[in-house]
Scaffold this active site. Structure first.
Site, PDB file in Angstrom:
ATOM      1  N   LYS A  99       1.106  -1.464  -0.104  1.00 48.00           N
ATOM      2  CA  LYS A  99       0.064   0.289   0.105  1.00 48.00           C
ATOM      3  C   LYS A  99       0.616   1.430   0.035  1.00 48.00           C
ATOM      4  O   LYS A  99       0.575   2.690   0.126  1.00 48.00           O
ATOM      5  CB  LYS A  99      -1.028   0.186   1.303  1.00 48.00           C
ATOM      6  CG  LYS A  99      -2.303  -0.904   1.069  1.00 48.00           C
ATOM      7  CD  LYS A  99      -2.892  -1.584  -0.072  1.00 48.00           C
ATOM      8  CE  LYS A  99      -3.241  -0.238  -0.647  1.00 48.00           C
ATOM      9  NZ  LYS A  99      -3.727  -1.430  -2.064  1.00 48.00           N
TER      10      LYS A  99
ATOM     11  N   ARG B 284       2.516  -0.015  -7.004  1.00 51.29           N
ATOM     12  CA  ARG B 284       2.260  -0.335  -8.196  1.00 51.29           C
ATOM     13  C   ARG B 284       1.674   1.375  -9.361  1.00 51.29           C
ATOM     14  O   ARG B 284       2.632   1.005 -10.378  1.00 51.29           O
ATOM     15  CB  ARG B 284       0.176  -1.039  -8.103  1.00 51.29           C
ATOM     16  CG  ARG B 284      -0.427  -0.494 -10.015  1.00 51.29           C
ATOM     17  CD  ARG B 284       0.565  -2.404 -10.979  1.00 51.29           C
ATOM     18  NE  ARG B 284       0.259  -2.947  -9.894  1.00 51.29           N
ATOM     19  CZ  ARG B 284       1.301  -4.113 -11.268  1.00 51.29           C
ATOM     20  NH1 ARG B 284       1.979  -3.924 -12.313  1.00 51.29           N
ATOM     21  NH2 ARG B 284       1.579  -5.291 -10.248  1.00 51.29           N
TER      22      ARG B 284
ATOM     23  N   LYS C 125      -7.337   1.596  -6.426  1.00 49.62           N
ATOM     24  CA  LYS C 125      -5.609   1.917  -6.054  1.00 49.62           C
ATOM     25  C   LYS C 125      -6.361   3.555  -6.003  1.00 49.62           C
ATOM     26  O   LYS C 125      -7.034   4.444  -7.050  1.00 49.62           O
ATOM     27  CB  LYS C 125      -4.752   2.728  -6.976  1.00 49.62           C
ATOM     28  CG  LYS C 125      -4.215   0.991  -8.121  1.00 49.62           C
ATOM     29  CD  LYS C 125      -3.315   0.452  -6.696  1.00 49.62           C
ATOM     30  CE  LYS C 125      -3.027  -1.177  -7.015  1.00 49.62           C
ATOM     31  NZ  LYS C 125      -2.121  -2.298  -6.168  1.00 49.62           N
TER      32      LYS C 125
ATOM     33  N   HIS D 168     -10.403   6.460   2.030  1.00 45.32           N
ATOM     34  CA  HIS D 168     -10.559   5.083   3.809  1.00 45.32           C
ATOM     35  C   HIS D 168     -11.537   5.660   3.985  1.00 45.32           C
ATOM     36  O   HIS D 168     -12.021   6.918   4.039  1.00 45.32           O
ATOM     37  CB  HIS D 168      -9.130   5.773   3.955  1.00 45.32           C
ATOM     38  CG  HIS D 168      -7.912   5.439   3.545  1.00 45.32           C
ATOM     39  ND1 HIS D 168      -6.571   5.546   3.674  1.00 45.32           N
ATOM     40  CD2 HIS D 168      -8.021   4.845   1.952  1.00 45.32           C
ATOM     41  CE1 HIS D 168      -6.219   5.191   2.372  1.00 45.32           C
ATOM     42  NE2 HIS D 168      -6.385   4.848   1.810  1.00 45.32           N
TER      43      HIS D 168
HETATM   44  N1  PPS Z   1      -0.791   7.453  -9.482  1.00 48.14           N
HETATM   45  C1  PPS Z   1      -1.852   6.873  -8.735  1.00 48.14           C
HETATM   46  N2  PPS Z   1      -2.630   6.715  -8.647  1.00 48.14           N
HETATM   47  C2  PPS Z   1      -2.812   5.835  -7.812  1.00 48.14           C
HETATM   48  N3  PPS Z   1      -2.870   5.603  -6.215  1.00 48.14           N
HETATM   49  C3  PPS Z   1      -1.553   6.012  -6.800  1.00 48.14           C
HETATM   50  C4  PPS Z   1      -0.876   6.500  -7.101  1.00 48.14           C
HETATM   51  N4  PPS Z   1       0.409   6.974  -7.186  1.00 48.14           N
HETATM   52  C5  PPS Z   1       0.092   6.310  -5.583  1.00 48.14           C
HETATM   53  N5  PPS Z   1      -0.878   5.546  -4.802  1.00 48.14           N
HETATM   54  C6  PPS Z   1      -1.153   5.720  -4.004  1.00 48.14           C
HETATM   55  O1  PPS Z   1      -0.924   3.471  -4.283  1.00 48.14           O
HETATM   56  C7  PPS Z   1      -2.148   3.108  -2.977  1.00 48.14           C
HETATM   57  C8  PPS Z   1      -1.601   1.678  -3.691  1.00 48.14           C
HETATM   58  O2  PPS Z   1       0.041   1.381  -2.917  1.00 48.14           O
HETATM   59  P1  PPS Z   1       0.359  -0.380  -3.879  1.00 48.14           P
HETATM   60  O3  PPS Z   1       0.061  -0.283  -4.771  1.00 48.14           O
HETATM   61  O4  PPS Z   1       1.405  -0.163  -2.997  1.00 48.14           O
HETATM   62  O5  PPS Z   1      -0.353  -1.183  -3.522  1.00 48.14           O
HETATM   63  S1  PPS Z   1      -1.031  -3.074  -2.783  1.00 48.14           S
HETATM   64  O6  PPS Z   1       0.293  -3.293  -1.838  1.00 48.14           O
HETATM   65  O7  PPS Z   1      -0.055  -3.276  -4.516  1.00 48.14           O
HETATM   66  O8  PPS Z   1      -1.875  -3.649  -3.132  1.00 48.14           O
HETATM   67  C9  PPS Z   1      -3.031   3.503  -3.460  1.00 48.14           C
HETATM   68  O9  PPS Z   1      -3.106   4.078  -1.613  1.00 48.14           O
HETATM   69  P2  PPS Z   1      -4.972   3.845  -1.236  1.00 48.14           P
HETATM   70  O10 PPS Z   1      -4.788   5.813  -1.927  1.00 48.14           O
HETATM   71  O11 PPS Z   1      -5.300   3.804  -0.266  1.00 48.14           O
HETATM   72  O12 PPS Z   1      -5.928   3.156  -2.032  1.00 48.14           O
HETATM   73  C10 PPS Z   1      -2.930   5.140  -3.757  1.00 48.14           C
HETATM   74  O13 PPS Z   1      -2.486   5.544  -2.666  1.00 48.14           O
END
Ligand code: PPS
Length: 377
Positions: free
Chosen positions: A128, A132, A334, A338
């Site tokens: 998180k 990605r 993503k 929350h």
């Molecule tokens: N460009 C972009 N678009 C969407 N989301 C973004 C981006 N950059 C960073 N993030 C943040 O990435 C969080 C998810 O992290 P991960 O990809 O590491 O998650 S995972 O562990 O693979 O499930 C995700 O967490 P949440 O906001 O809690 O959903 C995002 O805050």
């Protein structure tokens, strides 16, 4: 002060590092002891629970919900990493995982030339953190090829052997870097030694994010799959009256970055580990990507011109490639909304993490400013 050199520092610095980490470990141990028998596993308590063996490929072959860039079929890929239930957002199973290996969108982009190679750089965490987003942005670079899903080799699939792992990778030509991301490696106690024994010069990348927000993000993901779980506030405490945080809950434990990093520094110099700020990756993706490309020894090809801020999504997205295609934002999982968390609980968690964060800043020589209020950053 050249903080990055700390990993190579001489005996006094190492001793200080050891003493500080030891004191944090003792703090953590006290938490565990106070928290009851369930947590009496230190240092094992810092490890992810052992996973069940990978299951045979399931029938579900729907496309990855979350890739910025849809990945084409790669010949020979047979990743079968998956959890017993539904796969995690980035973890595709069976046939879907077999689609994982490869390149950036479009069937024509899977080359049948080049060689499959073990990765020279791995995004090892954190869950998180924004892993990605980082992987998809670095894949835009013509000198990078990455596997689209999480192979989970160094935690769940290690018994399959390096040939299996290599086969999961996309083909590359000389000069291209092979990469993968599996965020659970960061908290897997065997992973540092295993990656080191694959190649001791492997470059490691960790995307770190405020551990409190990270914990809530982690919880939000679990909640989306299991709506009946207790509230975050309930899960966060061993004893709420005493204010005793449940550090054995993985959502909390993963955020003890200093303790996890300590295991990696037994095998790798700090200079081999690049830390990306998950917060900055959102507000200044090009700035973070410049540092990542420098670390990987790549020309700075991925720049501002590749990103735009999508107001609806609330996150940066990749611009469409010149010839064709749509702009690419990450999927719905993503950037989730929350749930609102009791501010007292947040405050308690901030206090809990503070010494671990301070230690992490010391170890890495970088202040991620997680203690500051939004407006003060
Ligand atoms: N460009 C972009 N678009 C969407 N989301 C973004 C981006 N950059 C960073 N993030 C943040 O990435 C969080 C998810 O992290 P991960 O990809 O590491 O998650 S995972 O562990 O693979 O499930 C995700 O967490 P949440 O906001 O809690 O959903 C995002 O805050």
């Amino acid at each position: 002060k050249d903080w990055r050199a700390m990993g190579d520092a001489g005996p006094p610095a190492r001793k200080l590092l050891f003493v500080c980490t030891l004191s944090l470990s003792v703090t953590y141990l006290c938490y565990s002891l106070l928290g009851g028998a369930g947590a009496l596993q230190f240092p094992l308590a810092l490890q992810e629970p052992p996973s069940p063996p990978p299951s045979p490929p399931p029938g579900d072959a729907s496309p990855a919900a979350d890739a910025w860039l849809r990945t084409p079929l790669a010949p020979g890929g047979t990743v079968t990493a998956r959890e017993p239930g539904a796969p995690d957002d980035d973890e595709l199973a069976g046939p879907r995982a077999a689609n994982a290996s490869g390149d950036r969108g479009g069937a024509a982009s899977t080359p049948d030339y080049g060689e499959k190679r073990l990765p020279q750089a791995v995004i090892i965490g954190v869950k998180k953190g924004g892993t990605r987003a980082l992987l998809e942005a670095i894949r835009v670079h013509p000198d990078v090829r990455a596997v689209g899903v999480e192979p989970h080799f160094f935690d769940r699939n290690y018994d399959k052997g390096l040939d299996w792992y290599r086969n999961v990778m996309p083909r590359t030509v000389d000069g291209q870097i092979t990469m993968e991301k599996t965020p659970s490696y960061f908290v897997t106690s065997e992973a540092p030694q295993r990656i080191h024994s694959m190649a001791k010069d492997t470059k490691l990348i960790v995307v770190v994010r405020d551990p409190v927000t990270r914990a809530i993000s982690d919880y939000t993901q679990t909640l989306s799959k299991k709506p009946d779980i207790p509230t975050f506030e309930v899960l966060a405490f061993k004893n709420r009256t005493l204010g005793l945080i449940d550090a054995s809950w993985s959502a909390i434990r993963i955020g003890l970055y200093a303790l996890h990093l300590q295991s990696w520094l037994r095998y790798f110099r700090l200079a081999q580990i690049h830390l990306v700020s998950g917060e900055r990756l959102i507000v200044d993706p090009a700035g973070e990507m410049a540092k990542v490309q420098d670390f990987l020894g790549l020309a700075r090809v991925v720049t501002e011109k590749h990103f735009f801020f999508n107001k609806t999504k609330g996150f940066p997205c990749l611009k469409k490639p010149e010839e064709s295609g749509a702009p690419r934002c990450l999927g719905k999982s993503k950037g989730r909304t929350h749930p609102a968390i009791d501010p007292d609980v947040i405050l308690r968690l901030r206090k809990f993490y503070k010494p671990f964060n301070m230690m992490f800043y010391q170890m890495t020589g970088q202040d991620f400013q997680w203690e500051l209020e939004e407006g003060d950053k």
